[in-house]
Write a protein that holds these residues in place. Structure first.
Motif, PDB file in Angstrom:
ATOM      1  N   ALA A 149      36.775  93.681   3.032  1.00 27.86           N
ATOM      2  CA  ALA A 149      37.514  94.885   2.637  1.00 27.86           C
ATOM      3  C   ALA A 149      37.120  95.343   1.241  1.00 27.86           C
ATOM      4  N   GLU A 150      36.663  94.418   0.401  1.00 25.66           N
ATOM      5  CA  GLU A 150      36.270  94.742  -0.968  1.00 25.66           C
ATOM      6  C   GLU A 150      34.798  95.127  -1.084  1.00 25.66           C
ATOM      7  N   CYS A 151      34.090  95.168   0.039  1.00 22.37           N
ATOM      8  CA  CYS A 151      32.652  95.475   0.037  1.00 22.37           C
ATOM      9  C   CYS A 151      32.401  96.946   0.352  1.00 22.37           C
ATOM     10  N   GLY A 152      31.404  97.503  -0.299  1.00 18.10           N
ATOM     11  CA  GLY A 152      30.990  98.869  -0.006  1.00 18.10           C
ATOM     12  C   GLY A 152      31.935  99.932  -0.516  1.00 18.10           C
ATOM     13  N   ILE A 153      32.649  99.651  -1.580  1.00 20.57           N
ATOM     14  CA  ILE A 153      33.596 100.648  -2.100  1.00 20.57           C
ATOM     15  C   ILE A 153      32.903 101.673  -2.998  1.00 20.57           C
ATOM     16  N   ASP A 154      31.632 101.436  -3.329  1.00 16.44           N
ATOM     17  CA  ASP A 154      30.844 102.408  -4.074  1.00 16.44           C
ATOM     18  C   ASP A 154      29.416 102.397  -3.546  1.00 16.44           C
ATOM     19  N   ASN A 155      28.599 103.267  -4.078  1.00 19.06           N
ATOM     20  CA  ASN A 155      27.207 103.330  -3.641  1.00 19.06           C
ATOM     21  C   ASN A 155      26.231 102.892  -4.730  1.00 19.06           C
ATOM     22  N   ASN A 156      26.717 102.116  -5.666  1.00 21.67           N
ATOM     23  CA  ASN A 156      25.846 101.526  -6.666  1.00 21.67           C
ATOM     24  C   ASN A 156      24.909 100.560  -5.944  1.00 21.67           C
ATOM     25  N   PRO A 157      23.594 100.708  -6.113  1.00 20.62           N
ATOM     26  CA  PRO A 157      22.670  99.843  -5.379  1.00 20.62           C
ATOM     27  C   PRO A 157      22.746  98.370  -5.775  1.00 20.62           C
ATOM     28  N   LYS A 158      23.313  98.078  -6.936  1.00 14.38           N
ATOM     29  CA  LYS A 158      23.467  96.681  -7.346  1.00 14.38           C
ATOM     30  C   LYS A 158      24.691  96.100  -6.642  1.00 14.38           C
ATOM     31  N   LEU A 159      24.473  94.995  -5.950  1.00 19.89           N
ATOM     32  CA  LEU A 159      25.561  94.357  -5.218  1.00 19.89           C
ATOM     33  C   LEU A 159      26.552  93.718  -6.179  1.00 19.89           C
ATOM     34  N   THR A 160      27.823  93.847  -5.842  1.00 19.71           N
ATOM     35  CA  THR A 160      28.853  93.147  -6.606  1.00 19.71           C
ATOM     36  C   THR A 160      28.828  91.671  -6.214  1.00 19.71           C
ATOM     37  N   GLN A 161      29.540  90.869  -6.969  1.00 17.84           N
ATOM     38  CA  GLN A 161      29.625  89.439  -6.644  1.00 17.84           C
ATOM     39  C   GLN A 161      30.199  89.243  -5.242  1.00 17.84           C
ATOM     40  N   THR A 162      31.254  89.979  -4.916  1.00 20.28           N
ATOM     41  CA  THR A 162      31.887  89.869  -3.592  1.00 20.28           C
ATOM     42  C   THR A 162      30.914  90.270  -2.486  1.00 20.28           C
ATOM     43  N   GLU A 163      30.189  91.364  -2.697  1.00 19.28           N
ATOM     44  CA  GLU A 163      29.225  91.831  -1.679  1.00 19.28           C
ATOM     45  C   GLU A 163      28.106  90.828  -1.467  1.00 19.28           C
ATOM     46  N   SER A 164      27.571  90.310  -2.559  1.00 16.71           N
ATOM     47  CA  SER A 164      26.470  89.351  -2.418  1.00 16.71           C
ATOM     48  C   SER A 164      26.952  88.060  -1.760  1.00 16.71           C
ATOM     49  N   GLU A 165      28.133  87.588  -2.125  1.00 13.87           N
ATOM     50  CA  GLU A 165      28.677  86.385  -1.489  1.00 13.87           C
ATOM     51  C   GLU A 165      28.895  86.614   0.005  1.00 13.87           C
ATOM     52  N   PHE A 166      29.447  87.779   0.337  1.00 13.86           N
ATOM     53  CA  PHE A 166      29.681  88.087   1.752  1.00 13.86           C
ATOM     54  C   PHE A 166      28.361  88.102   2.527  1.00 13.86           C
ATOM     55  N   LEU A 167      27.361  88.820   2.013  1.00 15.33           N
ATOM     56  CA  LEU A 167      26.083  88.931   2.730  1.00 15.33           C
ATOM     57  C   LEU A 167      25.340  87.597   2.794  1.00 15.33           C
ATOM     58  N   ASN A 168      25.444  86.797   1.754  1.00 15.42           N
ATOM     59  CA  ASN A 168      24.799  85.483   1.779  1.00 15.42           C
ATOM     60  C   ASN A 168      25.366  84.618   2.905  1.00 15.42           C
ATOM     61  N   GLU A 169      26.640  84.829   3.249  1.00 16.19           N
ATOM     62  CA  GLU A 169      27.237  84.080   4.356  1.00 16.19           C
ATOM     63  C   GLU A 169      27.086  84.807   5.680  1.00 16.19           C
ATOM     64  N   TYR A 170      27.102  86.131   5.664  1.00 18.65           N
ATOM     65  CA  TYR A 170      27.032  86.942   6.883  1.00 18.65           C
ATOM     66  C   TYR A 170      25.677  86.804   7.573  1.00 18.65           C
ATOM     67  N   MET A 171      24.618  86.825   6.774  1.00 15.84           N
ATOM     68  CA  MET A 171      23.268  86.728   7.327  1.00 15.84           C
ATOM     69  C   MET A 171      22.851  85.262   7.439  1.00 15.84           C
ATOM     70  N   THR A 172      22.038  85.000   8.445  1.00 19.94           N
ATOM     71  CA  THR A 172      21.457  83.667   8.562  1.00 19.94           C
ATOM     72  C   THR A 172      20.355  83.530   7.512  1.00 19.94           C
ATOM     73  N   GLU A 173      19.907  82.309   7.292  1.00 17.79           N
ATOM     74  CA  GLU A 173      18.803  82.101   6.343  1.00 17.79           C
ATOM     75  C   GLU A 173      17.551  82.831   6.803  1.00 17.79           C
ATOM     76  N   ALA A 174      17.335  82.882   8.109  1.00 15.59           N
ATOM     77  CA  ALA A 174      16.169  83.598   8.636  1.00 15.59           C
ATOM     78  C   ALA A 174      16.275  85.091   8.326  1.00 15.59           C
ATOM     79  N   GLN A 175      17.464  85.660   8.474  1.00 10.25           N
ATOM     80  CA  GLN A 175      17.654  87.078   8.170  1.00 10.25           C
ATOM     81  C   GLN A 175      17.481  87.349   6.676  1.00 10.25           C
ATOM     82  N   ARG A 176      17.975  86.439   5.865  1.00 11.78           N
ATOM     83  CA  ARG A 176      17.877  86.603   4.410  1.00 11.78           C
ATOM     84  C   ARG A 176      16.521  86.176   3.879  1.00 11.78           C
ATOM     85  N   LYS A 177      15.770  85.477   4.703  1.00  9.61           N
ATOM     86  CA  LYS A 177      14.483  84.915   4.278  1.00  9.61           C
ATOM     87  C   LYS A 177      14.676  84.065   3.031  1.00  9.61           C
ATOM     88  N   ASN A 178      15.771  83.293   3.061  1.00  7.00           N
ATOM     89  CA  ASN A 178      16.145  82.369   1.985  1.00  7.00           C
ATOM     90  C   ASN A 178      16.399  83.041   0.644  1.00  7.00           C
TER      91      ASN A 178
END
Length: 135
Positions: free
Chosen positions: A22-51
């Motif tokens: 719910a706290e992700c994507g509240i703006d369009n700043n291309p720099k990810l917030t801490q919450t957004e990066s934490e969410f995506l690091n868990e949302y994507m598999t290592e293969a998707q993130r390419k580590n």
């Protein structure tokens, strides 16, 4: 009795994921917030993130079958939220930018694709040039 703590733990973890989303994507700043990066690091598999660790990364969001549409951070997270309502995940991958591409793009670190079937090297160059021109 053993099932009750497991069920409680599952409910708490699902609720925390929902809260962070719910706290992700509240703006369009291309720099990810801490919450957004934490969410995506868990949302994507290592293969998707390419580590990659997405903490403090500047991201270009790309969508469309052939990667012909530049998206925004809020559009991306809104798609995740919509798909998440049905218990699904979107097709999403990270495309790394090399040092030269990072400079040409104006400092972006990676491209995050969603619902993209094919991203060619040529299309990647065009995206970088479009982003450079828009900055």
């Amino acid at each position: 009795m053993k099932k009750i703590p497991i069920i409680l733990l599952m409910l708490i973890s699902i609720n925390l994921i929902g809260q962070s989303l719910a706290e992700c994507g509240i703006d369009n700043n291309p720099k990810l917030t801490q919450t957004e990066s934490e969410f995506l690091n868990e949302y994507m598999t290592e293969a998707q993130r390419k580590n990659h660790d997405l903490t403090d990364k500047e991201v270009i969001f790309i969508t469309g079958n052939s990667a012909h549409q530049i998206g925004t951070k809020s559009e991306y997270f809104n798609r995740i939220k919509k798909w998440n309502e049905n218990g699904n995940k979107i097709a999403t991958w990270i495309v790394e930018l090399n040092d030269d591409e990072k400079i040409k793009s104006g400092g972006y670190d990676v491209i995050v694709t969603y619902h993209v079937k094919l991203l060619t090297k040529r299309r990647k160059r065009i995206i970088i040039n479009e982003i450079k021109a828009s900055r």
